[in-house]
Scaffold this motif. Structure first.
Motif, PDB file in Angstrom:
ATOM      1  N   MET A  23      -8.043  18.473 -12.148  1.00 20.73           N
ATOM      2  CA  MET A  23      -7.080  19.397 -11.554  1.00 20.73           C
ATOM      3  C   MET A  23      -6.692  20.441 -12.601  1.00 20.73           C
ATOM      4  SD  MET A  23      -6.281  18.750  -8.405  1.00 20.73           S
ATOM      5  CE  MET A  23      -4.607  19.241  -8.062  1.00 20.73           C
TER       6      MET A  23
ATOM      7  N   LEU B  77      -5.738  -5.390  -9.320  1.00 20.93           N
ATOM      8  CA  LEU B  77      -5.741  -4.796  -7.991  1.00 20.93           C
ATOM      9  C   LEU B  77      -7.163  -4.625  -7.455  1.00 20.93           C
ATOM     10  CD1 LEU B  77      -4.006  -3.416  -5.771  1.00 20.93           C
ATOM     11  CD2 LEU B  77      -4.241  -1.295  -7.063  1.00 20.93           C
TER      12      LEU B  77
ATOM     13  N   ARG C  96       2.503   1.919  -3.364  1.00 13.21           N
ATOM     14  CA  ARG C  96       1.595   2.522  -4.350  1.00 13.21           C
ATOM     15  C   ARG C  96       1.335   3.991  -4.021  1.00 13.21           C
ATOM     16  NH1 ARG C  96      -0.647  -2.909  -4.416  1.00 13.21           N
ATOM     17  NH2 ARG C  96      -1.979  -2.467  -2.636  1.00 13.21           N
ATOM     18  N   ALA C  97       1.218   4.303  -2.722  1.00 15.69           N
ATOM     19  CA  ALA C  97       1.017   5.691  -2.314  1.00 15.69           C
ATOM     20  C   ALA C  97       2.253   6.517  -2.682  1.00 15.69           C
ATOM     21  CB  ALA C  97       0.768   5.774  -0.806  1.00 15.69           C
ATOM     22  N   ARG C  98       3.410   5.932  -2.497  1.00 15.78           N
ATOM     23  CA  ARG C  98       4.662   6.616  -2.797  1.00 15.78           C
ATOM     24  C   ARG C  98       4.754   6.920  -4.298  1.00 15.78           C
ATOM     25  NH1 ARG C  98       9.981   5.858  -3.969  1.00 15.78           N
ATOM     26  NH2 ARG C  98      11.453   6.935  -2.610  1.00 15.78           N
TER      27      ARG C  98
ATOM     28  N   ARG D 218       7.434  20.673 -18.109  1.00 17.32           N
ATOM     29  CA  ARG D 218       6.293  20.209 -17.290  1.00 17.32           C
ATOM     30  C   ARG D 218       5.755  18.888 -17.816  1.00 17.32           C
ATOM     31  NH1 ARG D 218       1.584  23.732 -16.780  1.00 17.32           N
ATOM     32  NH2 ARG D 218       2.200  24.693 -18.744  1.00 17.32           N
TER      33      ARG D 218
ATOM     34  N   LEU E 243       5.053   8.468   4.811  1.00 17.79           N
ATOM     35  CA  LEU E 243       5.660   9.072   3.618  1.00 17.79           C
ATOM     36  C   LEU E 243       6.416  10.359   3.948  1.00 17.79           C
ATOM     37  CD1 LEU E 243       2.809   8.538   1.003  1.00 17.79           C
ATOM     38  CD2 LEU E 243       4.988   7.339   1.126  1.00 17.79           C
TER      39      LEU E 243
ATOM     40  N   ARG F 233       2.395   7.488  -6.288  1.00 17.47           N
ATOM     41  CA  ARG F 233       1.515   8.612  -6.631  1.00 17.47           C
ATOM     42  C   ARG F 233       2.227   9.935  -6.369  1.00 17.47           C
ATOM     43  NH1 ARG F 233      -4.449   9.957  -6.715  1.00 17.47           N
ATOM     44  NH2 ARG F 233      -4.506  12.159  -6.215  1.00 17.47           N
ATOM     45  N   ILE F 234       3.011   9.984  -5.293  1.00 12.44           N
ATOM     46  CA  ILE F 234       3.708  11.225  -4.946  1.00 12.44           C
ATOM     47  C   ILE F 234       4.878  11.494  -5.882  1.00 12.44           C
ATOM     48  CG2 ILE F 234       5.121  12.383  -3.206  1.00 12.44           C
ATOM     49  CD1 ILE F 234       3.434  11.323  -1.097  1.00 12.44           C
ATOM     50  N   THR F 235       5.700  10.492  -6.099  1.00 13.09           N
ATOM     51  CA  THR F 235       6.911  10.736  -6.884  1.00 13.09           C
ATOM     52  C   THR F 235       6.586  10.910  -8.365  1.00 13.09           C
ATOM     53  OG1 THR F 235       7.303   8.390  -7.192  1.00 13.09           O
ATOM     54  CG2 THR F 235       8.389   9.412  -5.310  1.00 13.09           C
TER      55      THR F 235
ATOM     56  N   ALA G 144      -2.425   2.044 -12.109  1.00 12.59           N
ATOM     57  CA  ALA G 144      -3.325   1.128 -12.817  1.00 12.59           C
ATOM     58  C   ALA G 144      -4.732   1.502 -12.392  1.00 12.59           C
ATOM     59  CB  ALA G 144      -3.010  -0.309 -12.422  1.00 12.59           C
TER      60      ALA G 144
ATOM     61  N   ALA H 104     -10.738  18.469  -9.363  1.00 12.12           N
ATOM     62  CA  ALA H 104     -10.079  19.645  -8.804  1.00 12.12           C
ATOM     63  C   ALA H 104     -10.560  19.914  -7.381  1.00 12.12           C
ATOM     64  CB  ALA H 104     -10.350  20.852  -9.687  1.00 12.12           C
TER      65      ALA H 104
ATOM     66  N   HIS I 167      -9.290  12.386  -8.967  1.00 15.97           N
ATOM     67  CA  HIS I 167      -8.740  13.294  -9.982  1.00 15.97           C
ATOM     68  C   HIS I 167      -9.434  14.639 -10.096  1.00 15.97           C
ATOM     69  CE1 HIS I 167      -6.001  10.220 -11.467  1.00 15.97           C
ATOM     70  NE2 HIS I 167      -6.988   9.370 -11.262  1.00 15.97           N
TER      71      HIS I 167
ATOM     72  N   TYR J 274      -4.618  11.397   1.412  1.00 12.81           N
ATOM     73  CA  TYR J 274      -3.797  10.337   2.013  1.00 12.81           C
ATOM     74  C   TYR J 274      -4.333   9.974   3.390  1.00 12.81           C
ATOM     75  CZ  TYR J 274      -0.490  10.612  -1.739  1.00 12.81           C
ATOM     76  OH  TYR J 274       0.076  10.554  -2.978  1.00 12.81           O
TER      77      TYR J 274
ATOM     78  N   GLY K 177       0.295  -4.024  -8.327  1.00 14.28           N
ATOM     79  CA  GLY K 177      -0.869  -3.154  -8.491  1.00 14.28           C
ATOM     80  C   GLY K 177      -0.577  -1.914  -9.304  1.00 14.28           C
TER      81      GLY K 177
ATOM     82  N   VAL L 271       0.858  -1.196   0.000  1.00 16.62           N
ATOM     83  CA  VAL L 271       0.000   0.000   0.000  1.00 16.62           C
ATOM     84  C   VAL L 271       0.890   1.240   0.000  1.00 16.62           C
ATOM     85  CG1 VAL L 271      -1.595   1.351   1.426  1.00 16.62           C
ATOM     86  CG2 VAL L 271      -2.001  -1.090   1.077  1.00 16.62           C
ATOM     87  N   LEU L 272       1.914   1.208   0.849  1.00 16.42           N
ATOM     88  CA  LEU L 272       2.825   2.341   0.955  1.00 16.42           C
ATOM     89  C   LEU L 272       3.557   2.575  -0.366  1.00 16.42           C
ATOM     90  CD1 LEU L 272       3.566   4.309   3.188  1.00 16.42           C
ATOM     91  CD2 LEU L 272       5.539   2.874   3.723  1.00 16.42           C
TER      92      LEU L 272
ATOM     93  N   LEU M 124      -6.422   0.731  -1.013  1.00 20.11           N
ATOM     94  CA  LEU M 124      -5.392  -0.091  -1.663  1.00 20.11           C
ATOM     95  C   LEU M 124      -4.154   0.730  -2.007  1.00 20.11           C
ATOM     96  CD1 LEU M 124      -7.637  -2.165  -4.073  1.00 20.11           C
ATOM     97  CD2 LEU M 124      -6.434  -3.005  -2.055  1.00 20.11           C
ATOM     98  N   SER M 125      -4.339   2.036  -2.175  1.00 18.31           N
ATOM     99  CA  SER M 125      -3.195   2.894  -2.491  1.00 18.31           C
ATOM    100  C   SER M 125      -2.928   3.908  -1.386  1.00 18.31           C
ATOM    101  CB  SER M 125      -3.418   3.630  -3.814  1.00 18.31           C
ATOM    102  OG  SER M 125      -3.655   2.699  -4.842  1.00 18.31           O
TER     103      SER M 125
ATOM    104  N   CYS N 191       9.671  11.963  -0.924  1.00 26.31           N
ATOM    105  CA  CYS N 191       8.247  12.321  -0.932  1.00 26.31           C
ATOM    106  C   CYS N 191       7.961  13.706  -0.361  1.00 26.31           C
ATOM    107  CB  CYS N 191       7.446  11.289  -0.136  1.00 26.31           C
ATOM    108  SG  CYS N 191       7.433   9.688  -0.920  1.00 26.31           S
TER     109      CYS N 191
END
Lengths: 176, 216
Positions: free
Chosen positions: A64, B4, A11-13, A127, B82, A15-17, A46, B31, B29, B74, A31, A8-9, B57-58, B88
């Motif tokens: 966003m 997943l 996958r979260a990581r 960008r 993190l 998303r950040i990087t 995914a 805004a 996703h 989060y 995953g 889980v960590l 899961l994430s 991070c």
């Protein structure tokens, strides 16, 4: 502190990087989608059932915000026109194109001061590279399609191919 | 098809499944917070629990921002883990600029009674001139930091209005995505930074010492 499941960590990581390349020998966290090219591999999100953030449009929900989205799209189109020359193939991995060609093509497809357009386009290329849409090597002066283009569904490519065919050919490159 | 999510989605028929996926993509996703009236999977508690489990899961969690609006962020334990990972966290210059934006657009207006709730969003922009004067960064470092913060959705730019309303920077859309614990933590950090000798700061430090001892 509650222990977090390492997967889980991971996958979260990711998303950040964002899409950061690592050596192809390293495993991609479970995953996530593995996208490889040569020695490098990227771990990309995914999404369930092949959905993409484009689904937000169907629900009248704003994504966003992006600075100057129209310009970023045109810069991406100019880069793809130069890197994705065999349009019958998939865009990924494509081939490296000269940064100067991309900038020149972009300048010819937009109105306004060409020098200013080029400077802005460099900012947009950076960008787009940060977010994995392109791979930019400023030292070598080259641009390539980014790992995210590997996730484009085959059925979504037709309109993109049609758009690129309508654009002027890449200045220095061999259009195939 | 992603393996997943398959165990969570398999029990549902096609329609429900599409609703769950749409709600998941929207909260991840969009805004800003999405209204549950538009997403059946957010409106119905049983489906909403499945959306929350997809997010888990994430390392994400479902956040209710107002009675009928939802977004993701989060999970608190994941955030804590993190934050200890150098890859991070933001570069120090970006953090310094973000703190200045928060002080000028949220903390000061809140102290003046202009902002009342505990949201970290604000209509009061921090003027670029103020950031320039206070940040100790060169102009190019400051502009690079603001560009990165903008791209990350951590600050938003407000253009100066024709009616002499001043432009500047406000907290960006990511501030919708803070859990209650994260909002509280941010509030405490700002108190510790702005008034380290205040009784409020002493109380925060004492409570944190207590919490650490409990864990040990």
């Amino acid at each position: 502190m509650t222990q977090v499941d390492p997967q889980v960590l991971a996958r979260a990581r990711a998303r950040i990087t964002g899409p950061v390349a690592f050596p192809a020998a390293e495993p991609v966290p479970a995953g996530l989608t593995r996208v490889a090219a040569g020695e490098r591999v990227w771990a990309l999100p995914a999404w369930p059932d092949g959905a993409t953030p484009a689904v937000l449009e169907e629900y009248q929900t704003l994504p966003m915000p992006l600075d100057r989205p129209g310009q970023a799209r045109r810069v991406l189109a100019a880069a793809l026109r130069c890197c994705w020359t065999r349009l019958d193939d998939a865009p990924w991995p494509g081939r490296a194109a000269a940064l100067t060609d991309v900038l020149e093509l972009y300048a010819t497809t937009t109105r306004g001061d060409a020098e200013l357009m080029r400077r802005w386009a460099v900012g947009d290329l950076r960008r787009l590279a940060d977010t994995g849409w392109l791979l930019l090597d400023e030292e070598a002066g080259t641009v390539r399609p980014g790992p995210r283009t590997a996730l484009w569904a085959e059925e979504s490519l037709a309109p993109l191919r049609a758009l690129l065919r309508r654009m002027p050919p890449p200045p220095g490159g061999s259009d195939e | 098809m992603s393996e997943l999510f398959e165990p969570l989605l398999r029990p549902y028929d096609e329609k429900r499944r599409a609703e769950l996926v749409a709600a998941y993509m929207a909260v991840e996703h969009a805004a800003g917070p999405v209204p549950e009236v538009r997403f059946p999977a957010l409106r119905e508690p049983a489906l909403r629990r499945t959306v929350a489990r997809m997010l888990e899961l994430s390392g994400r969690t479902l956040i209710r921002t107002s009675p009928a609006h939802w977004i993701s962020g989060y999970d608190d334990a994941v955030r804590e883990a993190l934050a200890g990972d150098p890859a991070c966290v933001l570069p120090i210059a970006d953090r310094a600029v973000l703190v200045l934006v928060l002080i000028h657009s949220v903390a000061i207006p809140r102290a003046e009674g202009l902002l009342t709730d505990d949201s970290w969003l604000s209509p009061y922009p921090a003027p670029l001139e103020e950031l320039r004067r206070r940040s100790q960064l060169t102009i190019s470092e400051l502009e690079a930091a603001l560009r990165r913060l903008r791209a990350a959705g951590l600050v938003g730019q407000v253009k100066a209005g024709a009616d002499e309303a001043s432009g500047g920077y406000v907290p960006g859309p990511q501030f919708h995505r803070l859990t209650e614990a994260a909002r509280r933590r941010l509030q405490e950090e700002l108190i510790l930074a702005a008034g380290p000798d205040s009784p409020l700061a002493a109380a925060i430090r004492a409570r944190r010492r207590g919490a650490r001892k409990e864990r040990v």
